[in-house]
Design an enzyme around this catalytic site. Structure first.
Site, PDB file in Angstrom:
ATOM      1  CG  ASP A   2      50.745  35.636  37.283  1.00  0.00           C
ATOM      2  OD1 ASP A   2      51.356  34.774  37.392  1.00  0.00           O
ATOM      3  OD2 ASP A   2      49.582  36.002  36.980  1.00  0.00           O
ATOM      4  CE  LYS A  41      52.886  31.084  39.204  1.00  0.00           C
ATOM      5  NZ  LYS A  41      51.352  31.095  39.757  1.00  0.00           N
ATOM      6  NE  ARG A  47      39.447  33.733  40.240  1.00  0.00           N
ATOM      7  CZ  ARG A  47      40.362  33.711  39.784  1.00  0.00           C
ATOM      8  NH1 ARG A  47      40.933  33.730  38.567  1.00  0.00           N
ATOM      9  NH2 ARG A  47      41.227  33.134  40.525  1.00  0.00           N
ATOM     10  CB  SER A 101      42.499  36.451  37.144  1.00  0.00           C
ATOM     11  OG  SER A 101      43.641  36.139  37.347  1.00  0.00           O
TER      12      SER A 101
HETATM   13  C1  S3P Z   1      45.836  32.974  39.054  1.00  0.00           C
HETATM   14  C2  S3P Z   1      46.479  32.615  40.097  1.00  0.00           C
HETATM   15  C3  S3P Z   1      47.934  32.630  40.174  1.00  0.00           C
HETATM   16  C4  S3P Z   1      48.712  33.257  38.817  1.00  0.00           C
HETATM   17  C5  S3P Z   1      47.802  32.931  37.613  1.00  0.00           C
HETATM   18  C6  S3P Z   1      46.654  33.432  37.686  1.00  0.00           C
HETATM   19  C7  S3P Z   1      44.290  32.967  39.145  1.00  0.00           C
HETATM   20  O1  S3P Z   1      48.527  31.392  40.110  1.00  0.00           O
HETATM   21  O2  S3P Z   1      49.902  33.014  38.837  1.00  0.00           O
HETATM   22  O3  S3P Z   1      48.531  33.605  36.566  1.00  0.00           O
HETATM   23  O4  S3P Z   1      43.883  33.596  38.129  1.00  0.00           O
HETATM   24  O5  S3P Z   1      43.921  32.630  40.099  1.00  0.00           O
HETATM   25  P1  S3P Z   1      48.691  30.526  41.492  1.00  0.00           P
HETATM   26  O6  S3P Z   1      47.214  30.320  42.099  1.00  0.00           O
HETATM   27  O7  S3P Z   1      49.125  29.067  41.062  1.00  0.00           O
HETATM   28  O8  S3P Z   1      49.753  31.177  42.465  1.00  0.00           O
END
Ligand code: S3P
Length: 435
Positions: A314, A341, A27, A23
């Site tokens: 996750d 997912k 970003r 994540s």
């Molecule tokens: C993430 C948000 C989550 C997560 C994904 C990564 C992110 O998804 O399941 O693996 O980096 O913002 P959602 O925002 O759809 O819940």
């Protein structure tokens, strides 16, 4: 096809440093690109998903040099991106797709996002609709990719979210940076706040109210390039923490993992189940991180409901696996998001764990698992279904078995963790050969 290890006689042992957080890697690339000056990402995750983002940012005119896990980005500022020459291929990356939807909605050019079969089935209306309230013009095909974005001048957001999603929230934040007035975004439930933390580090003005859900974003910031050290991905460490919890005789330490409280749901779950967990925070530079040690012990069943879900979203495949070894009935509800997912994870978790004889019942928004029933393997082959987290969860489940199994579609694991089997090997006795 991958040969999986069966139960190591004395469990898993050792210390491991897992790769950088997925994540935060996404970003870091995006915020570096829209800042002025140079951004250096250290411990960047060079997995398929993040490389999709890197490729997309290059196609938007950003100069990015990568050497292994170090990435240098020459920022172009918020108004410096250029129109891509062709459709941006996002591969399997849902996070990158949703975040770029928000970023590109406010740019003065058109762009198109495409993805693989799995990504092309995932819901995109959830970003189109809230961005449309800001004046964004996104066109979808039956709610899915390909997504064509007609860049527009954006108005402020004043939006109450209907899904608990950090991806949608982050899309709105990236759009709000380009708006004409300050924006307010109200979350349904608090979700991972990496965008907020990183944006602040780059000089953006963003604040979350005491309720943890109301976010205000100031538009048109002057973002400045930064040096960012990406913490280890707790979602990757989670596979080994789970393995150490359920394989008798194990004790494993994960070094320098991210401990952002919006992400540590699995650690809370382990503690609630009576797991043997020691958390040692070491530092915080915008994102807290530290070491986590886990040893095998008997686990108690647990109930999870909607409010618990975002911090462990996750890791729910691993929660199912933990529950499948606990001494009672666990109930996971309020987790309907799992259905959208990389696969319908409620269906794929149930299908795969049943192959091991686990007593698991599917529910519309979760599952019920009786961990007291002894496993009885019904197959010689497990399947990732093309979903990285399902593939890794089943490789960990196999560590409880006496006979070795194989994993079909194991290549999907490189979406988030290309060196997963190599790292797992580090925790196994030298006689166990996986690779
Ligand atoms: C993430 C948000 C989550 C997560 C994904 C990564 C992110 O998804 O399941 O693996 O980096 O913002 P959602 O925002 O759809 O819940």
């Amino acid at each position: 096809m991958k040969k999986l290890s069966s139960q190591p006689a004395n469990g898993l042992h050792g210390t491991l440093t897992v790769p950088g957080d997925k994540s935060i890697s996404h970003r870091g690339l995006i915020l570096g690109a829209i800042s002025q000056g140079t951004t250096t990402l250290t411990n960047f995750l060079p997995a398929d998903d993040c490389l999709s983002t890197l490729g997309a940012m290059r196609a938007l005119g950003v100069q990015i040099n990568r050497e292994s896990t170090t990435v240098q980005i020459t920022g172009r500022g918020i108004h410096g991106l250029t129109a891509p020459k062709q459709a941006l291929d996002m591969g399997n990356a849902g996070t990158a797709t949703r975040l770029l939807a928000g970023l590109l909605a406010g740019q003065p050019f058109d762009s198109t996002l495409v993805g693989d079969d799995s990504l092309s089935q995932r819901p995109m209306e959830r970003v189109r609709q809230p961005l449309a309230t800001m004046g964004a013009k996104l066109a979808l095909v039956n709610g899915h990719l390909p997504m064509t974005i007609h860049g527009q001048h954006l108005h402020a957001a004043n939006y109450q979210m209907t899904v608990a999603s950090a991806q949608v929230k982050s899309a709105l934040i990236l759009a709000a940076l380009q708006a004409d007035q300050p924006s307010t975004i109200i979350e349904k439930l608090p979700t991972r706040d990496h965008t907020e933390r990183l944006l602040q580090a780059f000089g953006g003005e963003i604040a979350t109210a005491a309720d943890g859900k109301t976010i205000t974003v100031q538009p048109q910031p002057n973002l400045r390039g930064q040096n960012v050290t990406v913490p280890g991905d707790l979602s990757s460490a989670a596979f080994f923490l789970t393995a150490a919890s359920i394989v008798p005789g194990s004790r494993v330490r994960l070094h320098n993992v991210g401990l952002n409280p919006t992400r540590t749901g699995l650690l809370t779950v382990l503690q609630r189940m009576g797991g043997d967990v020691t958390i040692t925070p070491t530092a915080s530079t915008g994102e807290p991180f530290g070491d986590v040690t886990v040893a095998a012990t008997e686990l108690q069943p647990l109930d999870l409901t909607a409010a618990d879900i975002p911090a462990v979203i996750d890791e729910l495949p691993l929660v199912a696996l933990l529950a499948a070894t606990a001494n009672g009935v666990s109930r996971i509800s309020g987790a309907g998001e799992l259905r959208v997912k990389e696969t319908d994870r409620i269906a794929t978790i149930v299908t795969e764990l049943r192959k091991l004889g686990v007593a698991i019942e599917e529910r519309p928004d979760g599952f019920v698992i009786d961990g007291r029933r002894a496993w009885q393997v019904q197959t010689s082959q497990l399947d990732s279904h093309g979903d990285h987290r399902i593939g890794m969860m089943m490789a960990i489940a196999a560590l409880r078995l006496k006979t070795p199994l194989t994993l079909a579609n194991a290549a999907a694991i490189s979406i988030s963790y290309p060196n997963f089997f190599h790292d797992l090997q580090q925790l196994l006795p030298s006689t166990e050969v996986l690779v």
